[in-house]
Design an enzyme around this catalytic site. Sequence first.
Site, PDB file in Angstrom:
ATOM      1  N   ASP A  12       0.863  -1.178   0.000  1.00 19.01           N
ATOM      2  CA  ASP A  12       0.000   0.000   0.000  1.00 19.01           C
ATOM      3  C   ASP A  12       0.905   1.235   0.000  1.00 19.01           C
ATOM      4  O   ASP A  12       2.114   1.146   0.223  1.00 19.01           O
ATOM      5  CB  ASP A  12      -0.867  -0.054   1.269  1.00 19.01           C
ATOM      6  CG  ASP A  12      -1.670   1.209   1.495  1.00 19.01           C
ATOM      7  OD1 ASP A  12      -2.291   1.698   0.544  1.00 19.01           O
ATOM      8  OD2 ASP A  12      -1.634   1.719   2.629  1.00 19.01           O
ATOM      9  N   ASP A  14      -0.209   5.122   1.265  1.00 24.70           N
ATOM     10  CA  ASP A  14      -0.409   5.976   2.442  1.00 24.70           C
ATOM     11  C   ASP A  14      -0.449   5.159   3.727  1.00 24.70           C
ATOM     12  O   ASP A  14      -1.170   4.168   3.833  1.00 24.70           O
ATOM     13  CB  ASP A  14      -1.706   6.782   2.293  1.00 24.70           C
ATOM     14  CG  ASP A  14      -1.595   7.829   1.205  1.00 24.70           C
ATOM     15  OD1 ASP A  14      -0.980   8.877   1.453  1.00 24.70           O
ATOM     16  OD2 ASP A  14      -2.105   7.580   0.098  1.00 24.70           O
ATOM     17  N   THR A  46      -2.991   0.978  -4.093  1.00 24.09           N
ATOM     18  CA  THR A  46      -3.395   2.153  -3.316  1.00 24.09           C
ATOM     19  C   THR A  46      -4.833   2.556  -3.606  1.00 24.09           C
ATOM     20  O   THR A  46      -5.402   2.203  -4.646  1.00 24.09           O
ATOM     21  CB  THR A  46      -2.451   3.340  -3.649  1.00 24.09           C
ATOM     22  OG1 THR A  46      -2.892   4.499  -2.943  1.00 24.09           O
ATOM     23  CG2 THR A  46      -2.444   3.644  -5.138  1.00 24.09           C
ATOM     24  N   LYS A 194      -8.600  -4.435  -4.087  1.00 22.00           N
ATOM     25  CA  LYS A 194      -7.175  -4.562  -4.356  1.00 22.00           C
ATOM     26  C   LYS A 194      -6.794  -6.018  -4.641  1.00 22.00           C
ATOM     27  O   LYS A 194      -6.008  -6.303  -5.547  1.00 22.00           O
ATOM     28  CB  LYS A 194      -6.360  -4.051  -3.169  1.00 22.00           C
ATOM     29  CG  LYS A 194      -6.348  -2.546  -2.983  1.00 22.00           C
ATOM     30  CD  LYS A 194      -5.417  -2.154  -1.838  1.00 22.00           C
ATOM     31  CE  LYS A 194      -5.390  -0.655  -1.597  1.00 22.00           C
ATOM     32  NZ  LYS A 194      -4.422  -0.271  -0.558  1.00 22.00           N
ATOM     33  N   ASP A 217      -2.039  -0.901   5.974  1.00 23.96           N
ATOM     34  CA  ASP A 217      -2.417  -0.298   7.256  1.00 23.96           C
ATOM     35  C   ASP A 217      -3.901   0.030   7.353  1.00 23.96           C
ATOM     36  O   ASP A 217      -4.352   0.542   8.375  1.00 23.96           O
ATOM     37  CB  ASP A 217      -1.627   1.000   7.482  1.00 23.96           C
ATOM     38  CG  ASP A 217      -2.153   2.136   6.615  1.00 23.96           C
ATOM     39  OD1 ASP A 217      -2.220   1.968   5.372  1.00 23.96           O
ATOM     40  OD2 ASP A 217      -2.528   3.187   7.173  1.00 23.96           O
ATOM     41  N   ASN A 220      -9.010  -1.111   3.588  1.00 30.00           N
ATOM     42  CA  ASN A 220      -9.010  -1.426   2.157  1.00 30.00           C
ATOM     43  C   ASN A 220      -7.867  -2.370   1.785  1.00 30.00           C
ATOM     44  O   ASN A 220      -7.770  -2.815   0.645  1.00 30.00           O
ATOM     45  CB  ASN A 220      -8.940  -0.149   1.312  1.00 30.00           C
ATOM     46  CG  ASN A 220      -7.719   0.693   1.602  1.00 30.00           C
ATOM     47  OD1 ASN A 220      -7.146   0.643   2.689  1.00 30.00           O
ATOM     48  ND2 ASN A 220      -7.313   1.485   0.632  1.00 30.00           N
TER      49      ASN A 220
END
Length: 274
Positions: A12, A14, A46, A194, A217, A220
């Site tokens: 990922d 962010d 992402t 994802k 984190d 998603n």
Amino acid sequence: MIKKKIKVVISDLDGTLLNTHHKISDYTKRVFQKLHEENYLIIVATGRHHLDAHPIVAELECPVYLVTSNGARIHNPNNELLFSRDIESDAIKSVLNLKIDPEITTVLFKENVWQTNKNNEKLNSFQTKLNYLPELVDFNTLDDLSGIKLFFTHESHSKLIDLRDTILENHSEIFSHAFSLPICLEFMDKSVDKSVAIAKILEIENFVFEESISFGDGYNDEKMLKSTGKGLVMGNAPDSLKNKLSHLEVISSNDYDGVAKYLSKTVLNLKIAQ
């Protein structure tokens, strides 16, 4: 302990590859360049729009498959579009016709612009380079509301929980949804996730999930983390996610190069200088 040979690295952005200043550290860049030298397949997955994410992953200076908008777009390392899936205009219109708290910021991800009902400085701060510009609109005046992703943000997680429940009450067969952060609620086409997009890439490259390692984190990232051979949860992830994925290992936070340090020590078996 990783039991099967890892050949694919998935991360990922962010809260994971990016620090809290939305930057990739020089150390992380060196580790990912070493991964490429060692012939690992690299995938970045992402919630960001592809125009926003492309210049970020370009800083890694190595070939990367890019999954964006939580799986609604896939681009190969040559920046060629491999897959796209949008939400139909009528579906989005039916959501925006609901009674939504006016304090909530609403964003519609379009192909070349993101349309929003209000200026949100915190949201704007996520973009260090303005390649994907906001457009202030009155959604009630727009005819075409088709889009890649419908996004809501507010400092109150409980407000977004209420909104999620209201939307899903009559639209559960149309949308998939996820909290990328506790303050960010996102809706995509029902088929989008994802993990689904990553499965398409693995098929193209003749790999399987068991040969991959992933880092995330947010909610998603949940299916992605559970699908891969080894899923790692960031130390800065919400406690609720850590508890839900309690069978997965928690590593150092994004501000301490958690991804790069783990990869350097456990996958590459190298000590790469910071």
